[in-house]
Every structure is written in C-alpha cells, then in structure tokens.
Design a protein around this motif. Structure first.
Motif, PDB file in Angstrom:
ATOM      1  N   THR A  22       0.842  -1.145  -0.016  1.00 31.92           N
ATOM      2  CA  THR A  22       0.059  -0.075   0.010  1.00 31.92           C
ATOM      3  C   THR A  22       0.996   1.258   0.095  1.00 31.92           C
ATOM      4  O   THR A  22       2.071   1.095   0.593  1.00 31.92           O
ATOM      5  N   TYR A  24      -0.016   5.587   0.094  1.00 33.80           N
ATOM      6  CA  TYR A  24      -0.845   6.787   0.558  1.00 33.80           C
ATOM      7  C   TYR A  24      -0.588   8.035   0.115  1.00 33.80           C
ATOM      8  O   TYR A  24      -1.417   9.062   0.270  1.00 33.80           O
ATOM      9  N   LEU A  41      -1.508  -0.553  -3.958  1.00 27.80           N
ATOM     10  CA  LEU A  41      -2.763  -0.295  -3.668  1.00 27.80           C
ATOM     11  C   LEU A  41      -2.874   0.781  -2.726  1.00 27.80           C
ATOM     12  O   LEU A  41      -2.043   1.152  -1.763  1.00 27.80           O
ATOM     13  N   GLY A  43      -4.938   1.963  -0.421  1.00 27.37           N
ATOM     14  CA  GLY A  43      -5.757   0.959   0.453  1.00 27.37           C
ATOM     15  C   GLY A  43      -6.912   2.100   1.148  1.00 27.37           C
ATOM     16  O   GLY A  43      -6.246   3.226   1.757  1.00 27.37           O
ATOM     17  N   ASP A  44      -7.978   1.502   1.634  1.00 30.20           N
ATOM     18  CA  ASP A  44      -8.968   2.540   2.699  1.00 30.20           C
ATOM     19  C   ASP A  44      -8.219   2.332   3.919  1.00 30.20           C
ATOM     20  O   ASP A  44      -8.775   2.990   5.022  1.00 30.20           O
ATOM     21  N   SER A  45      -7.425   1.493   4.224  1.00 28.92           N
ATOM     22  CA  SER A  45      -6.450   1.110   5.477  1.00 28.92           C
ATOM     23  C   SER A  45      -5.889   2.646   5.450  1.00 28.92           C
ATOM     24  O   SER A  45      -5.568   2.819   6.717  1.00 28.92           O
ATOM     25  N   ASP A  83      -8.733   1.918  -3.797  1.00 25.92           N
ATOM     26  CA  ASP A  83      -9.772   1.079  -2.841  1.00 25.92           C
ATOM     27  C   ASP A  83     -10.979   1.967  -3.102  1.00 25.92           C
ATOM     28  O   ASP A  83     -11.058   3.040  -2.925  1.00 25.92           O
ATOM     29  N   LYS A 113     -10.415  -1.423  -6.457  1.00 29.86           N
ATOM     30  CA  LYS A 113     -10.789  -2.727  -5.705  1.00 29.86           C
ATOM     31  C   LYS A 113     -11.813  -2.442  -4.920  1.00 29.86           C
ATOM     32  O   LYS A 113     -12.202  -1.539  -4.413  1.00 29.86           O
ATOM     33  N   HIS A 137     -12.008  -8.554  -3.392  1.00 29.26           N
ATOM     34  CA  HIS A 137     -11.455  -8.705  -2.072  1.00 29.26           C
ATOM     35  C   HIS A 137     -12.352  -9.532  -1.329  1.00 29.26           C
ATOM     36  O   HIS A 137     -13.598  -9.093  -0.849  1.00 29.26           O
ATOM     37  N   VAL A 180      -7.626 -10.032  -3.598  1.00 26.85           N
ATOM     38  CA  VAL A 180      -7.206 -10.210  -2.411  1.00 26.85           C
ATOM     39  C   VAL A 180      -7.916 -11.202  -1.556  1.00 26.85           C
ATOM     40  O   VAL A 180      -9.154 -11.193  -1.445  1.00 26.85           O
ATOM     41  N   GLU A 182      -8.059 -11.970   2.302  1.00 23.49           N
ATOM     42  CA  GLU A 182      -7.453 -11.369   3.589  1.00 23.49           C
ATOM     43  C   GLU A 182      -8.122 -12.172   4.696  1.00 23.49           C
ATOM     44  O   GLU A 182      -8.999 -12.728   5.024  1.00 23.49           O
ATOM     45  N   ILE A 203      -3.194 -11.669   2.159  1.00 22.09           N
ATOM     46  CA  ILE A 203      -2.822 -10.571   3.416  1.00 22.09           C
ATOM     47  C   ILE A 203      -3.189 -11.556   4.462  1.00 22.09           C
ATOM     48  O   ILE A 203      -4.345 -11.572   4.545  1.00 22.09           O
ATOM     49  N   VAL A 213       0.391  -8.845  -0.071  1.00 25.40           N
ATOM     50  CA  VAL A 213       0.137  -7.389   0.040  1.00 25.40           C
ATOM     51  C   VAL A 213       0.390  -7.238   1.519  1.00 25.40           C
ATOM     52  O   VAL A 213      -0.099  -7.896   2.281  1.00 25.40           O
ATOM     53  N   VAL A 215       0.532  -3.715   4.394  1.00 24.37           N
ATOM     54  CA  VAL A 215       0.259  -2.404   4.783  1.00 24.37           C
ATOM     55  C   VAL A 215       1.277  -1.515   4.919  1.00 24.37           C
ATOM     56  O   VAL A 215       2.226  -2.180   5.831  1.00 24.37           O
TER      57      VAL A 215
HETATM   58  O1  KIV Z   1      -7.009  -1.072   2.505  1.00 23.72           O
HETATM   59  C1  KIV Z   1      -6.150  -1.932   2.533  1.00 23.72           C
HETATM   60  O2  KIV Z   1      -5.088  -1.860   2.786  1.00 23.72           O
HETATM   61  C2  KIV Z   1      -6.601  -3.170   1.916  1.00 23.72           C
HETATM   62  C3  KIV Z   1      -5.319  -4.345   2.296  1.00 23.72           C
HETATM   63  C4  KIV Z   1      -5.183  -4.677   3.517  1.00 23.72           C
HETATM   64  C5  KIV Z   1      -5.602  -5.404   0.981  1.00 23.72           C
HETATM   65  O3  KIV Z   1      -7.540  -3.435   1.679  1.00 23.72           O
END
Ligand code: KIV
Length: 284
Positions: A22, A24, A41, A43-45, A83, A113, A137, A180, A182, A203, A213, A215
């Motif tokens: 990931t 950002y 990615l 990611g929305d993480s 995401d 995703k 996912h 993905v 998870e 993950i 993948v 984070v």
């Molecule tokens: O948001 C994210 O980082 C994810 C990963 C955990 C696959 O969806």
C-alpha cells in the motif's frame, strides 16, 4: 512503461510471485516504485494508518481521491489500484460505476478494488464492462467489520470455506483481474489459488497465494497502535523517527541548530549599508 493488468495476470501464468504494497502519498509511492514494486494499492486502510480512524468505515471518496492523486504523482511504473471506500459501491450499480469511474478519471488510478464476493459479482461485471479493471477482496472484508463482529479469520468452517470458494469463482467469472484474500487459512487460499486463472494476492492468507500485499505502515513500523498478526516488520521507522525528533528538539533548545552549513550569507557591503541605516534610524 507502466505495469498493466495483463502483466499482473501474466506473472501468475509464468509462476512469478507478485509483490504488492500500500502507499498513500507522493514520497511513499515514489520510493516503492523506485524499489521495483510492480503493484501498489491505495488502500482505505489509510483511514487507520494515516487519518487515525478506528476502522476504514469513515473513509470517503474525497479522502481516497486526495491520496490517489498524490500516489499517482509518485508512482511512474507500478500499476496503482484504488480502493473503493465504504458505501461508494454498495447501494446501487450506477453509483458504483460512477464512483469507480472517478477513481480513474479524476484520480488517475489504473484499477479499483472493492470488497465482497458473489453478491458483488454483478457490480463487478458492470464496472468491468465500462472498461474499468476491478480487483476483488474476500475473506476478512474490513468495511464489514461491524457485521463480522471483529477482525477474525474467515473460512474456517466447511460452509464458510465453500462460500469463499464460490465468492472467488463468481468474481473471476464477473471479470475481476485479481483477488485479495485477507485473513483466510493458508490451506484454503491454496485451494482457491489453484482453482483460479487470475492471481490471488494474500494478506494473512499464507504462502500459496500468487502474491502478497502488506500495509506499508505496518511493515515499516510507522503505525504503532497495534501490529496485526499477518504483518511482518521489515523496519522500525518509529524508532528512527523518535531518535531524530529527540536530537532535533535538543539541538534547537541548546542553540546547536542551525549551524553555518544550514544558514545563508549576504554581501558584506550590503550588510554594512544595512547596519549603517539601522544606526541612523536608532539615533534619529
Ligand atoms: O485497505 C487496504 O490496505 C487493503 C489491504 C489490507 C488489502 O484492503
């Protein structure tokens, strides 16, 4: 040339493992890209590791677009997947298509995703029909954390495992280019990975996925609130940060920073004139 979804699919065909990370923002995307990571990615993480929310549920389309644009400025080669945040695709298919389109048109991402299996297959199909590559996912889907009752490993019973296999197959049939997995038992990911022609990216899903993948903030040790079991710490950036901050604090307090090296000079004649002017003003 930028990595394409065909390159990612080909990696599975050729038996090459697929690393994904990931990112950002601009510097992290640039560094990951320069390190040769082919698959990034957004990611929305980021809701947790960048914005400090408890879960990904509060992340909005605007949050995502802001970060995707920065990542796209940093990543010149990797395929960047955006995401889809909570409630940007679940309510109805036209909304999902519109929001997926924004990720490419406004954000510049190469794919989107979204979370969910069989029940999302029609949505995936319609987005793909618009020309937008979709990554699925399944397994632990963090946007459903309230429904799942926590961040738990998925697919442990016969019924749940069979459902995950159906989910994966439905996403592949709908046109997803990868999935993905998870927090799924390693032996189940192996079965799913063997059944699919498209790559699985794990993950917390063991070694038998086609790729992995992580984070970024977990693997670099930037996010320190907790360490998920599936995360491996490859660095302790929090410690490096703390050491640097403590040193900076001390040097500013003691007048040891900045030195001449970090300062700028001016022409002596101009300075002399300036000082003479200051003296005149003071004596008036
Ligand atoms: O948001 C994210 O980082 C994810 C990963 C955990 C696959 O969806």
């Amino acid at each position: 040339m930028r990595v394409s979804i065909n390159d990612i699919r080909d990696m599975k065909r050729k038996g090459q493992r697929i690393p994904m990370i990931t990112a950002y923002d601009y510097p992290t995307a640039k560094l990951a890209d320069e390190a040769g990571i082919p698959f990034i990615l957004v990611g929305d993480s980021l809701g947790q590791v960048v914005l400090g929310y408890e879960s990904t549920v509060r992340v909005t389309m605007e949050d995502m677009l802001h970060h995707i644009k920065a990542v796209m400025r940093g990543a010149q080669r990797a395929l960047v997947v955006a995401d889809m945040p909570f409630m940007s695709y679940q309510t109805d298919i036209p909304t999902a298509m519109r929001n997926a389109g924004r990720m490419l048109q406004e954000g510049g991402a190469g794919a989107v995703k979204l979370e969910g299996g069989e029940h999302m297959a029609e949505t995936v199909r319609r987005i793909v029909e618009c020309g937008i590559p979709v990554m699925g996912h399944i397994g632990l889907t963090p946007q459903s954390v309230h429904q799942l009752g926590g961040y738990k490993v998925q697919g442990k019973t016969l019924k749940a495992a069979a459902k995950l296999i159906r989910d994966a197959q439905a996403l592949e049939e709908a046109g997803a280019f990868s999935i993905v997995l998870e927090s799924v038992p390693a032996s189940l990911s192996r079965i799913i990975t063997d059944k699919l022609a498209i790559p699985t990216i794990g993950i917390g899903a063991g070694l038998h996925c086609d790729g992995q993948v992580q984070v970024l903030h977990d693997m670099l040790g930037i996010f320190t609130d907790f360490v998920p079991k599936h995360a491996k710490r490859y660095a302790n950036v929090a410690e490096v940060f703390k050491t640097a901050m403590t040193q900076y604090l001390k040097e500013v307090q003691e007048g040891a920073f900045p030195t001449a090296k970090e300062s700028f000079t001016m022409d002596e004649a101009v300075l002399a004139e300036l000082n003479a002017g200051e003296r005149r003003v003071a004596s008036d």
